[in-house]
Design a protein around this motif. Structure first.
Motif, mmCIF file in Angstrom:
data_model
loop_
_atom_site.group_PDB
_atom_site.id
_atom_site.type_symbol
_atom_site.label_atom_id
_atom_site.label_comp_id
_atom_site.label_asym_id
_atom_site.label_seq_id
_atom_site.Cartn_x
_atom_site.Cartn_y
_atom_site.Cartn_z
ATOM 1 N N LEU A 47 0.825 -1.210 0.000
ATOM 2 C CA LEU A 47 0.000 0.000 0.000
ATOM 3 C C LEU A 47 0.855 1.255 0.000
ATOM 4 N N SER A 48 1.892 1.292 0.825
ATOM 5 C CA SER A 48 2.697 2.513 0.929
ATOM 6 C C SER A 48 3.437 2.825 -0.363
ATOM 7 N N LEU A 49 3.706 1.799 -1.181
ATOM 8 C CA LEU A 49 4.452 1.993 -2.424
ATOM 9 C C LEU A 49 3.562 2.175 -3.649
ATOM 10 N N ILE A 69 -6.175 5.193 7.074
ATOM 11 C CA ILE A 69 -6.059 3.771 6.737
ATOM 12 C C ILE A 69 -4.894 3.132 7.482
ATOM 13 N N THR A 70 -3.730 3.779 7.468
ATOM 14 C CA THR A 70 -2.570 3.197 8.154
ATOM 15 C C THR A 70 -2.741 3.220 9.668
ATOM 16 N N ALA A 71 -3.389 4.260 10.186
ATOM 17 C CA ALA A 71 -3.602 4.346 11.631
ATOM 18 C C ALA A 71 -4.554 3.257 12.100
ATOM 19 N N LEU A 72 -5.626 3.031 11.344
ATOM 20 C CA LEU A 72 -6.575 1.982 11.728
ATOM 21 C C LEU A 72 -5.957 0.601 11.568
ATOM 22 N N PHE A 306 5.790 3.272 6.537
ATOM 23 C CA PHE A 306 4.609 3.708 5.793
ATOM 24 C C PHE A 306 4.767 5.060 5.112
ATOM 25 N N TRP A 307 5.627 5.944 5.664
ATOM 26 C CA TRP A 307 5.665 7.315 5.181
ATOM 27 C C TRP A 307 6.928 7.695 4.416
#
Length: 495
Positions: A47-49, A69-72, A306-307
């Protein structure tokens, strides 16, 4: 003395040969754990890429949407970790790991159908294929509806992924405790834990190119299927060391040397051990030390994971293929984390420290390296390679820290409670990850929209500087809390 299976029965020729030869099958098991962790991190990196280059144009996501989305995912992972450890202790290592990787691999593949599901919900186009779904969504005038629907569907897919991935570390830590004596657990943990780095390393070299060649959906499918391949090897190759035909008597005695020494951390060798209830785990300061150490530091690694691709896109204008080389170099540097397994062994064997004291000394050393993140944004004005190198060093420090904080569980808790305590700590780490991922998304969107100024930086650069600063000091704070809660080696004896 510990009773052993018949394959090691006294007087047999097999035993005589086994006593003269210490096999090394435990390292084969360690390699399986390494590959599982590699696949685990490949799946969560897709997802991050892909989101900046592929999902934003299709679904119109903002930084805040991605942050949600990433936090959940982090909070789903956290809650799942709380129960995954207990599940692995209940199912035992082999079956527990199989269930975990089957669920997370299914969740990884499920992401690929979120576009079709979005088109189906909005336009009723359920049977149009991946390209047909894109064309269907282009006809929708209500962009907000496309965004909200797709975000919801991706959240569900991330939930399934998190539910399964939560089982990886409790099962791997439990397998490590079964196959390695305490003095070797930090090294073996650092080796399999380096799979996280290798997964993150392979991700930018594979995922963007799969997505560009065959679509972002195929990136999720191809990477997701790797887990099902691993399951075949695990079914065939894993058994308890005391019943495994590839483990010689000599190796079994080496593995169980802590039992021979009547270490109070291990189970009684004759009487059946009493179970440590889930609720009673929280009465121990050792549990809180591990959990708060994870809370303070897990989010840092997940932020970098993720970032960082978004950072290279936002600050330096790189797309996913252009950032492949910098990300590859970043995670090559992170492989230095293997030192995390060697250093506490040095302190134990050369300096005479107990395992906990040696690990805490090593963790203090590793806690200073993330301070370099304070310089990531300032030096980034010279060249993007400087923050890439700094993030790589900080990532290596985290993985070295992580290998040792996991090993503190085996130092202080009975084996039957290891997966449960790992799950509790994982939940705490997931809560910390939720806070930093959601906070980062909101901060970056606000900074970009308002051209926020902070410490001489403007816009998103100011936002990244703030988060890098938080990441820099988290480890020293976490170490101080752990040392305050458990100042010296204090194993939990059987009750």
């Amino acid at each position: 003395m510990l009773a052993t299976p018949s394959k090691h029965t006294a007087g047999s020729g097999t035993e005589s040969r086994g006593q003269q030869h210490i096999s090394k099958y435990r390292w084969t098991i360690c390699s399986l754990l390494f590959f599982a962790t590699t696949i685990n991190y490949l799946d969560r990196q897709v997802l991050s890429l892909t989101w900046k280059d592929f999902l934003v144009p299709e679904f119109h996501w903002t930084d805040s949407d991605y942050g949600t989305i990433t936090a959940l995912f982090s909070i789903f992972y956290a809650i799942s970790m709380l129960f995954a450890g207990r599940f692995v202790d209940w199912m035992d290592t082999k079956k527990g790991f199989l269930w975990a990787i089957a669920i997370w691999s299914a969740g990884a593949v499920l992401h690929a159908w979120c576009g079709i599901a979005t088109a189906g919900i909005i336009n009723g186009d359920w049977f149009v294929g991946f390209e047909g779904a894109k064309e269907s969504l282009e006809t929708v005038s209500n962009v907000a509806l496309v965004t909200s629907t797709s975000v919801t569907l991706f959240i569900f897919a991330r939930f399934v992924l998190a539910l399964g991935e939560a089982g990886n570390f409790p099962a791997a830590i439990k397998a490590t405790a079964e196959y390695f004596p305490k003095k070797d657990r930090a090294l073996s943990t650092s080796i399999f834990n380096s799979g996280a780095t290798v997964g993150a390393l392979l991700a930018p070299l594979t995922i963007p190119f799969i997505a560009h060649a065959w679509g972002w959906e195929m990136a999720f499918i191809v990477i997701g299927l790797l887990g099902f391949v691993w399951m075949g090897f695990w079914i065939y190759m894993y058994k308890k060391p005391e019943v495994h035909p590839r483990v010689t008597r000599g190796e079994l005695e080496y593995i169980q040397q802590d039992l021979v020494q009547h270490d109070p951390v291990t189970e009684p060798t004759i009487a059946a051990p009493k179970k440590i209830s889930f609720a009673s785990c929280f009465k121990y300061r050792q549990t809180w030390a591990f959990a708060l150490g994870k809370f303070m530091t897990d989010g840092v690694w997940w932020f970098y994971l993720f970032w960082t691709p978004a950072y290279l896109k936002d600050i330096y204008g790189m797309d996913s293929t252009q950032s492949a080389l910098p990300l590859f170099v970043l995670y090559v540097i992170t492989l230095l984390s293997i030192i995390g397994g060697w250093l506490p062994t040095f302190f134990v064997e050369r300096k005479g420290m107990n395992p906990y004291e040696g690990r805490m000394r090593a963790m203090l050393i590793f806690a200073f390296f993330p301070l370099l993140a304070l310089l990531a944004q300032p030096l980034g004005t010279i060249t993007y390679w400087l923050p890439v190198i700094i993030i790589g060093i900080a990532g290596a420090a985290h993985q070295a820290w992580s290998a040792n904080i996991f090993s503190t569980i085996g130092d202080m808790f009975p084996k039957r409670a290891i997966a449960t305590i790992t799950g509790i700590g994982g939940m705490a780490g997931g809560v910390g990850s939720f806070l930093i991922n959601k906070g980062s998304g909101v901060l970056f969107e606000h900074a970009g929209r308002t051209n926020m100024q902070f410490a001489g930086f403007e816009g998103k650069e100011a936002g990244y500087f703030i988060i890098f600063s938080i990441c820099a000091v988290a480890y020293l704070i976490g170490w101080r809390i752990m040392k305050w809660l458990v100042p010296k080696y204090s194993p939990i004896a059987d009750q």
